[in-house]
Motif scaffolding. Structure first.
Motif, PDB file in Angstrom:
ATOM      1  N   LEU A   1       0.839  -1.194   0.000  1.00  0.00           N
ATOM      2  CA  LEU A   1       0.000   0.000   0.000  1.00  0.00           C
ATOM      3  C   LEU A   1       0.873   1.243   0.000  1.00  0.00           C
ATOM      4  CD1 LEU A   1      -2.740  -1.057   2.572  1.00  0.00           C
ATOM      5  CD2 LEU A   1      -2.565  -1.562   0.132  1.00  0.00           C
ATOM      6  N   THR A   2       0.615   2.133  -0.953  1.00  0.00           N
ATOM      7  CA  THR A   2       1.372   3.377  -1.051  1.00  0.00           C
ATOM      8  C   THR A   2       0.481   4.563  -0.683  1.00  0.00           C
ATOM      9  OG1 THR A   2       0.806   3.698  -3.387  1.00  0.00           O
ATOM     10  CG2 THR A   2       2.783   2.404  -2.900  1.00  0.00           C
ATOM     11  N   LYS A   3       1.131   5.703  -0.446  1.00  0.00           N
ATOM     12  CA  LYS A   3       0.450   6.968  -0.131  1.00  0.00           C
ATOM     13  C   LYS A   3      -0.406   6.856   1.130  1.00  0.00           C
ATOM     14  CE  LYS A   3       0.384   8.014  -5.086  1.00  0.00           C
ATOM     15  NZ  LYS A   3      -0.379   8.534  -6.242  1.00  0.00           N
ATOM     16  N   THR A   4       0.086   6.084   2.099  1.00  0.00           N
ATOM     17  CA  THR A   4      -0.679   5.888   3.336  1.00  0.00           C
ATOM     18  C   THR A   4      -0.693   7.136   4.207  1.00  0.00           C
ATOM     19  OG1 THR A   4       1.294   4.921   4.384  1.00  0.00           O
ATOM     20  CG2 THR A   4      -0.291   3.405   3.375  1.00  0.00           C
ATOM     21  N   ASP A   5       0.084   8.168   3.831  1.00  0.00           N
ATOM     22  CA  ASP A   5       0.005   9.442   4.528  1.00  0.00           C
ATOM     23  C   ASP A   5      -1.208  10.256   4.089  1.00  0.00           C
ATOM     24  OD1 ASP A   5       1.290   9.493   2.026  1.00  0.00           O
ATOM     25  OD2 ASP A   5       2.201  11.446   2.437  1.00  0.00           O
ATOM     26  N   LEU A   6      -1.880   9.810   3.010  1.00  0.00           N
ATOM     27  CA  LEU A   6      -3.039  10.534   2.500  1.00  0.00           C
ATOM     28  C   LEU A   6      -4.368   9.965   2.993  1.00  0.00           C
ATOM     29  CD1 LEU A   6      -1.987  11.050  -1.245  1.00  0.00           C
ATOM     30  CD2 LEU A   6      -1.588  12.563   0.710  1.00  0.00           C
ATOM     31  N   ALA A   7      -4.377   8.696   3.397  1.00  0.00           N
ATOM     32  CA  ALA A   7      -5.619   8.058   3.850  1.00  0.00           C
ATOM     33  C   ALA A   7      -5.289   6.864   4.736  1.00  0.00           C
ATOM     34  CB  ALA A   7      -6.468   7.630   2.648  1.00  0.00           C
ATOM     35  N   ASP A   8      -6.273   6.436   5.509  1.00  0.00           N
ATOM     36  CA  ASP A   8      -6.117   5.294   6.403  1.00  0.00           C
ATOM     37  C   ASP A   8      -6.165   3.999   5.581  1.00  0.00           C
ATOM     38  OD1 ASP A   8      -6.095   3.463   8.411  1.00  0.00           O
ATOM     39  OD2 ASP A   8      -8.028   4.027   9.278  1.00  0.00           O
ATOM     40  N   PRO A   9      -5.141   3.144   5.679  1.00  0.00           N
ATOM     41  CA  PRO A   9      -5.136   1.911   4.892  1.00  0.00           C
ATOM     42  C   PRO A   9      -5.999   0.796   5.486  1.00  0.00           C
ATOM     43  CG  PRO A   9      -3.126   2.045   6.177  1.00  0.00           C
ATOM     44  CD  PRO A   9      -3.877   3.328   6.423  1.00  0.00           C
ATOM     45  N   ASP A  10      -6.437   0.922   6.742  1.00  0.00           N
ATOM     46  CA  ASP A  10      -7.138  -0.176   7.416  1.00  0.00           C
ATOM     47  C   ASP A  10      -8.415  -0.637   6.707  1.00  0.00           C
ATOM     48  OD1 ASP A  10      -5.229  -0.504   9.303  1.00  0.00           O
ATOM     49  OD2 ASP A  10      -6.206   0.707  10.840  1.00  0.00           O
ATOM     50  N   PRO A  11      -9.262   0.268   6.193  1.00  0.00           N
ATOM     51  CA  PRO A  11     -10.472  -0.215   5.495  1.00  0.00           C
ATOM     52  C   PRO A  11     -10.159  -1.120   4.308  1.00  0.00           C
ATOM     53  CG  PRO A  11     -10.697   2.105   6.026  1.00  0.00           C
ATOM     54  CD  PRO A  11      -9.275   1.740   6.335  1.00  0.00           C
ATOM     55  N   LEU A  12      -9.097  -0.804   3.585  1.00  0.00           N
ATOM     56  CA  LEU A  12      -8.722  -1.647   2.440  1.00  0.00           C
ATOM     57  C   LEU A  12      -8.130  -2.967   2.918  1.00  0.00           C
ATOM     58  CD1 LEU A  12      -8.484  -1.884  -0.641  1.00  0.00           C
ATOM     59  CD2 LEU A  12      -6.213  -0.832  -0.463  1.00  0.00           C
ATOM     60  N   LEU A  13      -7.305  -2.917   3.951  1.00  0.00           N
ATOM     61  CA  LEU A  13      -6.703  -4.138   4.469  1.00  0.00           C
ATOM     62  C   LEU A  13      -7.760  -5.092   5.016  1.00  0.00           C
ATOM     63  CD1 LEU A  13      -3.555  -2.737   6.329  1.00  0.00           C
ATOM     64  CD2 LEU A  13      -3.604  -4.057   4.206  1.00  0.00           C
ATOM     65  N   ALA A  14      -8.816  -4.529   5.596  1.00  0.00           N
ATOM     66  CA  ALA A  14      -9.873  -5.367   6.177  1.00  0.00           C
ATOM     67  C   ALA A  14     -10.544  -6.233   5.120  1.00  0.00           C
ATOM     68  CB  ALA A  14     -10.899  -4.493   6.881  1.00  0.00           C
ATOM     69  N   ILE A  15     -10.583  -5.760   3.878  1.00  0.00           N
ATOM     70  CA  ILE A  15     -11.222  -6.514   2.799  1.00  0.00           C
ATOM     71  C   ILE A  15     -10.453  -7.801   2.513  1.00  0.00           C
ATOM     72  CG2 ILE A  15     -11.837  -6.447   0.351  1.00  0.00           C
ATOM     73  CD1 ILE A  15     -12.234  -3.441   0.624  1.00  0.00           C
ATOM     74  N   TYR A  16      -9.127  -7.740   2.630  1.00  0.00           N
ATOM     75  CA  TYR A  16      -8.290  -8.867   2.227  1.00  0.00           C
ATOM     76  C   TYR A  16      -7.739  -9.662   3.404  1.00  0.00           C
ATOM     77  CZ  TYR A  16      -8.802  -6.653  -2.240  1.00  0.00           C
ATOM     78  OH  TYR A  16      -9.354  -6.121  -3.367  1.00  0.00           O
ATOM     79  N   ARG A  17      -8.002  -9.207   4.607  1.00  0.00           N
ATOM     80  CA  ARG A  17      -7.520  -9.932   5.782  1.00  0.00           C
ATOM     81  C   ARG A  17      -8.044 -11.371   5.846  1.00  0.00           C
ATOM     82  NH1 ARG A  17      -8.420  -6.005   9.320  1.00  0.00           N
ATOM     83  NH2 ARG A  17      -6.396  -5.056   8.928  1.00  0.00           N
ATOM     84  N   PRO A  18      -9.317 -11.626   5.503  1.00  0.00           N
ATOM     85  CA  PRO A  18      -9.803 -13.020   5.549  1.00  0.00           C
ATOM     86  C   PRO A  18      -9.055 -13.974   4.622  1.00  0.00           C
ATOM     87  CG  PRO A  18     -11.648 -11.493   5.488  1.00  0.00           C
ATOM     88  CD  PRO A  18     -10.416 -10.688   5.212  1.00  0.00           C
ATOM     89  N   LEU A  19      -8.423 -13.463   3.580  1.00  0.00           N
ATOM     90  CA  LEU A  19      -7.680 -14.316   2.654  1.00  0.00           C
ATOM     91  C   LEU A  19      -6.271 -14.619   3.154  1.00  0.00           C
ATOM     92  CD1 LEU A  19      -8.702 -12.741  -0.781  1.00  0.00           C
ATOM     93  CD2 LEU A  19      -9.458 -14.924   0.164  1.00  0.00           C
ATOM     94  N   GLY A  20      -5.860 -13.948   4.215  1.00  0.00           N
ATOM     95  CA  GLY A  20      -4.523 -14.183   4.748  1.00  0.00           C
ATOM     96  C   GLY A  20      -3.416 -13.576   3.915  1.00  0.00           C
ATOM     97  N   VAL A  21      -3.740 -12.547   3.133  1.00  0.00           N
ATOM     98  CA  VAL A  21      -2.741 -11.903   2.291  1.00  0.00           C
ATOM     99  C   VAL A  21      -1.886 -10.964   3.144  1.00  0.00           C
ATOM    100  CG1 VAL A  21      -2.352 -10.435   0.282  1.00  0.00           C
ATOM    101  CG2 VAL A  21      -4.283 -12.022   0.303  1.00  0.00           C
ATOM    102  N   GLU A  22      -0.572 -11.130   3.069  1.00  0.00           N
ATOM    103  CA  GLU A  22       0.322 -10.241   3.812  1.00  0.00           C
ATOM    104  C   GLU A  22       0.401  -8.881   3.124  1.00  0.00           C
ATOM    105  OE1 GLU A  22       3.954 -11.504   5.576  1.00  0.00           O
ATOM    106  OE2 GLU A  22       3.550 -13.613   5.126  1.00  0.00           O
ATOM    107  N   SER A  23       0.771  -7.855   3.913  1.00  0.00           N
ATOM    108  CA  SER A  23       0.800  -6.505   3.366  1.00  0.00           C
ATOM    109  C   SER A  23       1.904  -5.681   4.017  1.00  0.00           C
ATOM    110  CB  SER A  23      -0.553  -5.818   3.583  1.00  0.00           C
ATOM    111  OG  SER A  23      -0.797  -5.651   4.970  1.00  0.00           O
ATOM    112  N   VAL A  24       2.323  -4.648   3.299  1.00  0.00           N
ATOM    113  CA  VAL A  24       3.234  -3.635   3.835  1.00  0.00           C
ATOM    114  C   VAL A  24       2.665  -2.276   3.466  1.00  0.00           C
ATOM    115  CG1 VAL A  24       5.298  -5.083   3.750  1.00  0.00           C
ATOM    116  CG2 VAL A  24       4.673  -3.721   1.760  1.00  0.00           C
ATOM    117  N   ALA A  25       2.905  -1.281   4.328  1.00  0.00           N
ATOM    118  CA  ALA A  25       2.404   0.072   4.098  1.00  0.00           C
ATOM    119  C   ALA A  25       3.576   1.016   3.889  1.00  0.00           C
ATOM    120  CB  ALA A  25       1.552   0.527   5.280  1.00  0.00           C
ATOM    121  N   THR A  26       3.471   1.877   2.887  1.00  0.00           N
ATOM    122  CA  THR A  26       4.548   2.817   2.578  1.00  0.00           C
ATOM    123  C   THR A  26       3.962   4.193   2.278  1.00  0.00           C
ATOM    124  OG1 THR A  26       4.543   2.462   0.174  1.00  0.00           O
ATOM    125  CG2 THR A  26       5.847   0.923   1.507  1.00  0.00           C
TER     126      THR A  26
END
Length: 347
Positions: free
Chosen positions: A167-192
């Protein structure tokens, strides 16, 4: 001499009258390399001086040389793409003006591919032998397109690659709503974010062969330039009116990571057909759900509207996570083009 003999001696010889030899050239001593980019029939290949990883993936790439090559005629219609492990015959020194020949392509451990559209049966291979698909998504400017993310995920599971959300541009918006969509799939993520610490991302890329994919304008080239000094990948801006980025990378290229591994940068993608993806192969990427679907009727697509699907019974009985099942079915819907076309404009 008979009349028959007189006429026969003027007949044209039949084609291929010369017997073909059973001896074929041996390329046991040919240099092994892999393709790092392609341009108008010429392939730039990398010959690694280090030790092969031994797992069918690309070598670490800490030292070696670039060699320009062309495909040998004997390969016929055999396709050669970025990431292919090959054998090179001829001059493989890499000196100016030299040209080697690609005489053999090794079996691929993974193959990332797409089709032009969901009803196009023709597959388009993109990258071979990569083990990780890094899906670069901006949380704002441009807004994230979940339909396209779903398609990248389906392609990664089909290819046998590990998906990673970046996830890029996390200084412009909260990434949590997007991460919540994919959390059930067990997809790993990094925020930048711009000028932020990239240590976590570097750790995820270390000694892997990673393919960067994403919509135009999400910041792929900016990431590449920050991770690999001297990469000089062109960067662009997002159109304020359309919310879309301009294609800045025009070709797929493999870049060496400073601490070991490879980063494959691809042009910005606005559509990703999945006609080639087999639903049965997709479910196999989720072992817990695949075990449940063993009780499904033959030909079951496991979609939300599939009759007598065992996933519905498992959810009702509390034997399956409903969020995980819903997330998997979103990928199935994405493969069929329903969700993407319902929520996004054509490009």
């Amino acid at each position: 001499m008979s009349r028959y003999d007189e006429e026969a001696k003027y007949d044209r010889p039949k084609r291929r009258t010369r017997p073909r030899t059973k001896d074929r050239p041996s390329y046991d001593d040919a240099a092994e390399a892999f393709v790092i980019t392609r341009d108008r029939g010429r392939y730039t290949c990398w010959i690694d001086d280090g030790v092969d990883r031994g797992d069918g993936q690309l070598p670490a790439g800490r030292s070696g040389r670039e060699v320009t090559a062309m495909k040998a005629r004997q390969l016929g219609r055999t396709g050669v793409i970025v990431g292919d492990r090959v054998k090179l015959d001829g001059d493989a020194t890499g000196d100016d003006g030299t040209l080697a020949r690609i005489v053999e392509v090794f079996p691929r451990s993974t193959l990332l591919r797409r089709s032009a559209d969901d009803d196009d049966p023709v597959e388009r291979p993109l990258v071979a032998n990569a083990d990780q698909l890094v899906i670069v998504v901006a949380v704002a400017n441009p807004e994230p397109r979940t339909g396209l993310i779903d398609r990248f995920l389906a392609a990664a599971y089909d290819a046998g690659m590990r998906p990673l959300l970046c996830l890029t541009k996390t200084d412009l918006a909260d990434p949590d709503p997007l991460l919540a969509i994919y959390r059930p799939l067990g997809v790993e993520s990094v925020a930048t974010h711009q000028d932020g610490d990239l240590t976590e991302l570097r750790d995820q890329l270390h000694n892997r062969t990673s393919v960067l994919v994403g919509h135009s304008g999400v910041g792929k080239s900016t990431l590449v330039n920050a991770i690999i000094p001297g990469a000089d990948r062109a960067t662009g801006i997002v159109n304020v009116a359309t919310g879309r980025g301009r294609h800045t990378s025009t070709n797929t290229v493999v870049l060496r990571l400073p601490d070991g591994g490879w980063l494959i940068d691809t042009p910005g993608i606005r559509s990703f057909g999945l006609a080639h993806v087999d639903p049965d192969k997709l479910i196999n990427a989720f072992p817990d759900l695949a075990e449940i679907t063993a009780d499904c009727p033959r030909g079951c697509t496991h979609a939300a509207d599939a009759p007598d699907c065992a996933l519905d019974e498992a959810v009702a009985a509390g034997k399956a996570d409903p969020d995980r099942v819903a997330s998997f079915r979103r990928l199935v819907a994405s493969r069929e083009g329903r969700e993407l076309r319902a929520s996004e404009e054509p490009t």
